[in-house]
Scaffold this motif. Structure first.
Motif, mmCIF file in Angstrom:
data_model
loop_
_atom_site.group_PDB
_atom_site.id
_atom_site.type_symbol
_atom_site.label_atom_id
_atom_site.label_comp_id
_atom_site.label_asym_id
_atom_site.label_seq_id
_atom_site.Cartn_x
_atom_site.Cartn_y
_atom_site.Cartn_z
ATOM 1 N N ALA A 259 14.198 20.146 41.039
ATOM 2 C CA ALA A 259 15.282 20.744 41.899
ATOM 3 C C ALA A 259 16.486 19.818 42.173
ATOM 4 O O ALA A 259 16.270 18.605 42.145
ATOM 5 N N SER A 260 17.739 20.250 42.062
ATOM 6 C CA SER A 260 18.789 19.539 42.389
ATOM 7 C C SER A 260 18.760 18.939 43.971
ATOM 8 O O SER A 260 18.360 19.794 44.777
ATOM 9 N N THR A 261 18.912 17.759 44.007
ATOM 10 C CA THR A 261 18.647 17.159 45.163
ATOM 11 C C THR A 261 20.026 17.325 46.229
ATOM 12 O O THR A 261 20.823 17.319 45.911
ATOM 13 N N ASP B 14 19.828 26.236 39.561
ATOM 14 C CA ASP B 14 19.032 25.802 40.841
ATOM 15 C C ASP B 14 19.701 26.746 42.013
ATOM 16 O O ASP B 14 20.889 26.855 41.987
ATOM 17 N N SER B 15 18.897 27.084 42.980
ATOM 18 C CA SER B 15 19.553 27.988 44.270
ATOM 19 C C SER B 15 18.736 27.179 45.633
ATOM 20 O O SER B 15 18.061 26.561 45.609
ATOM 21 N N HIS B 16 20.089 27.202 46.485
ATOM 22 C CA HIS B 16 19.708 26.437 47.901
ATOM 23 C C HIS B 16 20.270 27.333 48.838
ATOM 24 O O HIS B 16 21.260 28.136 48.735
ATOM 25 N N THR C 62 23.894 17.906 41.228
ATOM 26 C CA THR C 62 24.563 18.799 40.274
ATOM 27 C C THR C 62 25.753 19.292 40.633
ATOM 28 O O THR C 62 26.032 19.477 41.869
ATOM 29 N N ASP C 63 26.477 20.091 39.753
ATOM 30 C CA ASP C 63 27.703 20.632 40.195
ATOM 31 C C ASP C 63 27.341 22.174 40.821
ATOM 32 O O ASP C 63 26.343 22.541 40.408
ATOM 33 N N ILE C 64 28.261 22.280 41.862
ATOM 34 C CA ILE C 64 28.228 23.715 42.369
ATOM 35 C C ILE C 64 28.705 24.796 41.496
ATOM 36 O O ILE C 64 30.084 24.574 41.180
ATOM 37 N N LEU C 65 27.977 25.763 41.216
ATOM 38 C CA LEU C 65 28.562 26.918 40.343
ATOM 39 C C LEU C 65 28.990 27.952 41.011
ATOM 40 O O LEU C 65 29.940 28.926 40.785
ATOM 41 N N THR D 170 23.831 25.725 42.056
ATOM 42 C CA THR D 170 24.252 24.558 41.338
ATOM 43 C C THR D 170 23.747 24.478 39.926
ATOM 44 O O THR D 170 22.612 25.492 39.532
ATOM 45 N N ALA D 171 24.201 23.766 39.184
ATOM 46 C CA ALA D 171 23.566 23.561 37.680
ATOM 47 C C ALA D 171 22.178 23.246 38.035
ATOM 48 O O ALA D 171 22.022 22.400 38.434
ATOM 49 N N ALA D 172 21.285 23.526 36.806
ATOM 50 C CA ALA D 172 19.960 23.136 37.052
ATOM 51 C C ALA D 172 20.011 21.628 36.643
ATOM 52 O O ALA D 172 20.660 21.026 35.866
ATOM 53 N N ASP D 173 19.118 20.838 37.613
ATOM 54 C CA ASP D 173 18.975 19.397 37.327
ATOM 55 C C ASP D 173 17.887 19.041 36.294
ATOM 56 O O ASP D 173 16.839 18.767 36.587
#
Length: 204
Positions: free
Chosen positions: A23-25, A81-83, A104-107, A170-173
């Motif tokens: 998961a994106s940190t 990834d989602s948060h 990672t970047d926010i999409l 976010t883009a998947a890590d």
């Protein structure tokens, strides 16, 4: 004997050609924020802390179709990834600000109730019961700003339960795994394997 040695080498090289996903940190850069574990249900998450809280949801999900909400359009085939970020009110009005950074970047940032409710099933955390709560999106008094591609600044005013909720995509890590030394020998190993088979046939 040579045949028995070549097969494990080739198999090991093939198995090693993979990538590691996690998961994106999320990190709190500034302000009244906290990173927490995904709750058992979103009602329990509405504890009145006065802090903007964040938790990870799905990790490394490849979209089967375009994801279109709040003016964003993420293409099918994108790994994401989602948060969830949320602020629950204490007695009376609760205002809080925080800055969160992702690895990672926010999409996309989904901020209205409809977008949140319609994406819970796809993007919600495993083991978390999501309630289709009315009015959990942002209000006119709330604001956010994406900075530098991977950072979001939140200024929220949670006046009533269930407070303010935001889903950040976010883009998947996915970190590439360094190519092992065995993989570099794969073409040669396959060539030797073919030669060994031909020798066995000619000797039979």
């Amino acid at each position: 004997m040579k045949f028995a040695k070549i097969v494990p080498l080739a198999a090991a090289a093939i198995v090693s050609l993979s990538a590691a996903a996690s998961a994106s940190t999320i990190s709190v850069v500034y302000g009244n924020g906290a990173v927490v574990a995904a709750p058992a249900d979103t009602s329990a998450a509405s504890s009145a802390t006065g802090t903007i809280q964040a938790f990870n949801e799905v990790s490394n999900l490849t979209l089967g179709s375009n994801l279109k909400f709040n003016g964003y359009d993420i293409a099918a085939g994108t790994a994401i990834d989602s948060h969830m970020l949320f602020l629950s009110p204490t007695a009376g009005k609760t205002a809080s600000s925080a800055i969160f950074s992702f690895s990672t970047d926010i999409l996309a940032v989904f901020t209205n109730t409809r977008a949140l409710n319609l994406t819970d099933a796809l993007l919600g955390a495993a083991g978390t019961a999501y309630n289709a709560i009315a009015g959990r999106g942002l209000e006119p008094s709330d604001s956010f700003l994406v900075v530098g591609g991977d950072t979001i600044a939140m200024n929220l005013n949670a006046t009533t339960t269930p407070g303010d909720w935001v889903r950040v995509i976010t883009a998947a890590d996915v970190a590439p795994v360094p190519l092992p030394a065995g993989a570099l020998l794969l073409p040669g190993a396959l060539a030797l394997l073919g030669a060994a088979k031909r020798r066995r046939k000619s000797a039979a």
